[in-house]
Structures are given as structure tokens and as C-alpha cells.
Write an enzyme that holds these catalytic residues in place. Structure first.
Site, PDB file in Angstrom:
ATOM      1  N   LYS A  86      -6.064  87.126 -65.154  1.00 47.04           N
ATOM      2  CA  LYS A  86      -6.748  85.030 -65.425  1.00 47.04           C
ATOM      3  C   LYS A  86      -5.517  84.383 -65.362  1.00 47.04           C
ATOM      4  O   LYS A  86      -5.831  83.820 -64.174  1.00 47.04           O
ATOM      5  CB  LYS A  86      -6.621  85.748 -67.117  1.00 47.04           C
ATOM      6  CG  LYS A  86      -8.428  86.007 -67.590  1.00 47.04           C
ATOM      7  CD  LYS A  86      -8.415  87.234 -67.499  1.00 47.04           C
ATOM      8  CE  LYS A  86      -9.955  87.223 -68.111  1.00 47.04           C
ATOM      9  NZ  LYS A  86     -10.068  88.241 -69.002  1.00 47.04           N
TER      10      LYS A  86
ATOM     11  N   TRP B 148     -13.878  89.712 -77.291  1.00 50.08           N
ATOM     12  CA  TRP B 148     -12.599  90.643 -76.888  1.00 50.08           C
ATOM     13  C   TRP B 148     -12.653  91.272 -77.883  1.00 50.08           C
ATOM     14  O   TRP B 148     -11.638  92.060 -77.989  1.00 50.08           O
ATOM     15  CB  TRP B 148     -11.804  89.539 -75.569  1.00 50.08           C
ATOM     16  CG  TRP B 148     -12.105  89.393 -74.198  1.00 50.08           C
ATOM     17  CD1 TRP B 148     -12.431  88.149 -74.158  1.00 50.08           C
ATOM     18  CD2 TRP B 148     -12.987  90.287 -73.998  1.00 50.08           C
ATOM     19  NE1 TRP B 148     -12.742  88.478 -72.681  1.00 50.08           N
ATOM     20  CE2 TRP B 148     -13.046  89.329 -72.783  1.00 50.08           C
ATOM     21  CE3 TRP B 148     -13.123  91.394 -73.378  1.00 50.08           C
ATOM     22  CZ2 TRP B 148     -13.730  89.791 -71.161  1.00 50.08           C
ATOM     23  CZ3 TRP B 148     -13.921  92.219 -72.618  1.00 50.08           C
ATOM     24  CH2 TRP B 148     -13.891  91.276 -71.414  1.00 50.08           C
TER      25      TRP B 148
ATOM     26  N   ASP C 135      -3.765  90.510 -77.844  1.00 58.12           N
ATOM     27  CA  ASP C 135      -3.997  90.392 -76.340  1.00 58.12           C
ATOM     28  C   ASP C 135      -3.887  89.444 -75.956  1.00 58.12           C
ATOM     29  O   ASP C 135      -4.402  88.593 -76.714  1.00 58.12           O
ATOM     30  CB  ASP C 135      -5.841  90.907 -76.727  1.00 58.12           C
ATOM     31  CG  ASP C 135      -6.431  90.403 -75.600  1.00 58.12           C
ATOM     32  OD1 ASP C 135      -6.228  90.378 -74.469  1.00 58.12           O
ATOM     33  OD2 ASP C 135      -7.336  91.253 -75.623  1.00 58.12           O
TER      34      ASP C 135
HETATM   35  C1  LIG Z   1     -10.819  89.762 -69.362  1.00 55.06           C
HETATM   36  C2  LIG Z   1     -10.324  88.928 -71.230  1.00 55.06           C
HETATM   37  C3  LIG Z   1     -10.356  91.057 -71.399  1.00 55.06           C
HETATM   38  C4  LIG Z   1     -10.897  92.034 -70.556  1.00 55.06           C
HETATM   39  O1  LIG Z   1     -10.208  92.519 -69.667  1.00 55.06           O
HETATM   40  P1  LIG Z   1      -9.965  93.542 -68.277  1.00 55.06           P
HETATM   41  O2  LIG Z   1      -9.011  93.702 -67.361  1.00 55.06           O
HETATM   42  O3  LIG Z   1     -11.793  93.145 -67.686  1.00 55.06           O
HETATM   43  O4  LIG Z   1     -11.089  94.987 -69.353  1.00 55.06           O
HETATM   44  C5  LIG Z   1      -9.656  91.556 -73.044  1.00 55.06           C
HETATM   45  N1  LIG Z   1      -9.623  90.660 -73.393  1.00 55.06           N
HETATM   46  C6  LIG Z   1      -9.528  89.159 -72.974  1.00 55.06           C
HETATM   47  C7  LIG Z   1      -8.376  87.746 -74.246  1.00 55.06           C
HETATM   48  C8  LIG Z   1     -10.119  88.776 -71.882  1.00 55.06           C
HETATM   49  O5  LIG Z   1      -9.806  87.694 -71.455  1.00 55.06           O
END
Ligand SMILES: *Cc1c(COP(=O)(O)O)cnc(C)c1O
Length: 361
Positions: free
Chosen positions: A196, A102, A172
């Protein structure tokens, strides 16, 4: 009704209490005679839903007044572009940590808008650790510093933040928001896709310090400018109303369970049940470095691909599902977000012990 223990990395398991409440309110929300899905985003009932969700999130995360909470769409992935579009406006430069897939995607996207300095990377060892931030110098001029606070695929997390001085730190937190206590004012922006640890896919939470809004160039598309969403309280266009409603129920659920302090305590206990077993097992082993282990995503492996496949198959017949690891790591991964009950992890470990006894020679 047979619910499984769902160890999916995302979309992930939700609290049963939340799903039950949503099902009760499905046909007739709060006497409106309609489902939340069917109501106007400009209605009084929805206004109350989004405002309550925001207030509950502010309460549980102790978000200071000089931060805005935005409910956006496009997933965490759209933030990879929105952040540089809105923040890379002065020095046209960002300092980033490359700690997983990511991060890599965020780096690739940021490069489209300016200079990216990758301060450190753990890619050479399949991202199984977090580079030591204390040995890095973040003093050079840049618009902001960027980290992925929990690396969903590799099961690592930052336990210490880089010293960024007065540069905003952007994180993030898609896979660890609400899992442990953090100090919001350490950050310029915190963002997270909901699927998540918050709620259903479709809504992305952005917590942004006020002074970072309004820096984007006029050429930036309206929908990609934080200012647009700040001015309209996340109602510039139709927001993902049902996802926001469920996220709101999850925030209430966390509050009722004792807030993030209580979540963190349970999360540490839960993760330790699995880590302690991985450390003592002669068959299973964890893949992330001990000092950087995630509380949310726990990757582990068996000695052969055959055993990995057999374990995943047998686990599924016992009601432990979505344990297959990401292809870049192989083996297994148990994602044990806030909504995974302790009992789910205890039962998984009991099954792993049985598997070990049956398969060791
Ligand atoms: C799942 C995830 C993403 C991507 O998320 P989307 O909502 O599918 O764009 C980005 N960063 C992390 C750390 C993730 O776990």
C-alpha cells in the site's frame, strides 16, 4: 510514456523517481554486474541494501532502540496468526476493535489461539465510523489490545488511541504507515504489508518492542516465531530481496521529500481537496463519518449504481484508473497514498466537477 493516475488500494502506485532509479539499476546494481534480483541475500551488496533500508525506516519513523524492525513474508494476513502465536501466551486473551474486513479476519484468526473480546464494532453501519475509544474500558486483563489503524476498504482511521495501560497495543498499519507522524513507543507491535504505502508486495514490515519477542511456545513453527527472525536479522531464510530493495528506495524518497512531517502535510492537503469537493457536491458524497475520515482511502458514491458505473468507465478513459470501490461499500474509492501526486487528486476533482455538470438535472 503514458503513466495513468492509479488510485488502486494495493498494490498501489509508487514514486516515479523510485521506479526510474530501479530501472537504471536493473541490469547492473552498484557495479556488481547484476540485478538486485539476481544477487545472494548473503552478499555484501545486499547486506548493505537491507541495513540501509532499516536505518532509513528507523530515521523517518524515529523508531526507538528497544524496537526491532523485521522484514518478513506472508503479508499482513500472516501477522493475523503470528501475533496471537507470539503474544497470546499468558492470559490467553486479547481485546480487539472490529472496524472493518481486515479486523474481522484478524479476529477470526486470533480466535484459533485463545479468547477474543471484541470491545466495539462498527459493523452494523458497514464500518463507516470508528467507535469512540474513550467510552470503552480496556482495563481488563489481556495479553494485548489490537486495532486496525486505517481501514482501507471503508476509509476510516483512528485519530485517537485506546488507553491500554501497560498492555501492548498492536496496530495493523498496512494502509497508513508512513502517512502521518506517530509515536512508535505508543505501540507494542506495528505491522504493515508493503504493497500500500511502502513498496511492492512480498515484504511485510514488523516493528516490535524487544520484550515482546521470545514469548512463543516451543511448538510454534520456527518460521512463525519472531525470535527466529530477530536472531538472524531477517535473514533466517531468503527474504523478498527485490521488495526490500524497492522499499529502501521509497524510504530514501520520503527522507528526501522532508520525512513523514512533510508527507503528512501533503497528505492532509491532498485529502482535503477531495473531501472539500465531496462536501460541496450535489451529486457525489463521501461514505465515511467526517470525524474518522482516512487520509489514504476515500470512498464516495453517486446517487445510482448506473451513475457509479458510468463514472468509473469515463474516468478510466481519462487516465484515472482503479477507482471502483470495494464490493461491500459499492461506488468508488480513491486511494491516495504518499506516492499519489497532488496533481493526480486535483485532476480527478476537476474531472468529477465536469461529470457533475454533465449529469445533474
Ligand atoms: C491490504 C490489507 C491487509 C492484507 O494485506 P496482505 O499483505 O495482502 O495480507 C491487511 N490489513 C489491512 C489494513 C490492509 O489494508
Amino acid at each position: 510514456m503514458n503513466r495513468v493516475y492509479n488510485f488502486s488500494a494495493g498494490p498501489a502506485t509508487l514514486p516515479e523517481e523510485v521506479l526510474e532509479q530501479a530501472s537504471k539499476e536493473m541490469l547492473n546494481y552498484g557495479g556488481t554486474g547484476m540485478s538486485v534480483m539476481e544477487m545472494s541475500h548473503r552478499s555484501k551488496a545486499f547486506d548493505n541494501i537491507i541495513k540501509t533500508a532499516e536505518q532509513d525506516l528507523r530515521d523517518i519513523m524515529e523508531i526507538p532502540d528497544n524496537y526491532k524492525v523485521l522484514f518478513l513474508q506472508g503479508g499482513a494476513s500472516l501477522q493475523f496468526a503470528m501475533i496471537p502465536l507470539n503474544l497470546m501466551t499468558d492470559k490467553k486473551k486479547v481485546l480487539m476493535m472490529n472496524t472493518g474486513a481486515w479486523s474481522k479476519k484478524a479476529i477470526a484468526e486470533a480466535k484459533k489461539f485463545g479468547e477474543v473480546v471484541v470491545k466495539a464494532s462498527s459493523e452494523e453501519s458497514t464500518f463507516n465510523y470508528i467507535p469512540d475509544v474513550d467510552s470503552l474500558d480496556f482495563s481488563e486483563e489481556a495479553d494485548y489490545v489490537y486495532i486496525t489503524s486505517n481501514n482501507t476498504i471503508y476509509g476510516t482511521r483512528f485519530t485517537k488511541l485506546p488507553e491500554v495501560g501497560d498492555k501492548p497495543l498492536v496496530a495493523d498499519m498496512s494502509s497508513n504507515i508512513l502517512s502521518e507522524k506517530i509515536n512508535v513507543s505508543d505501540y507494542g507491535i506495528i505491522f504493515a504489508g508493503a504493497q500500500k504505502n511502502i513498496g511492492p508486495a512480498g515484504v511485510t514490515i514488523v516493528i516490535i518492542r524487544e520484550d515482546l519477542i521470545g514469548k512463543a511456545d516451543d511448538s510454534v513453527p520456527t518460521m512463525l516465531n519472531y525470535k527466529t527472525h530477530e536472531k538472524s536479522d531477517s535473514l533466517f531464510n531468503t527474504p523478498p530481496t527485490y521488495s526490500i530493495y524497492i522499499a529502501g528506495l521509497v524510504f530514501k524518497w520520503i527522507k528526501e521529500k522532508g520525512g513523514i512531517t512533510a508527507m503528512e502535510k501533503i497528505n492532509i492537503e491532498k485529502a482535503n481537496i477531495l473531501y472539500n469537493y465531496l462536501d460541496e457536491s450535489e451529486l457525489f458524497s463521501g461514505t465515511a463519518e467526517v470525524k474518522d475520515r482516512s487520509l489514504m482511502n476515500i470512498p464516495f458514491i453517486l446517487p445510482t449504481d448506473e451513475l457509479n458505473a458510468q463514472f468509473i468507465k469515463e474516468a478510466e478513459t481519462k487516465g484515472f484508473v482503479n477507482l471502483k470501490g470495494h464490493r461491500s461499500v459499492g461506488g468508488m474509492r480513491a486511494s491516495i497514498y504518499n506516492s499519489m501526486p497532488t496533481e493526480g487528486v486535483e485532476k480527478l476533482v476537476a474531472f468529477m466537477k465536469e461529470f457533475e455538470t454533465a449529469n445533474k438535472n
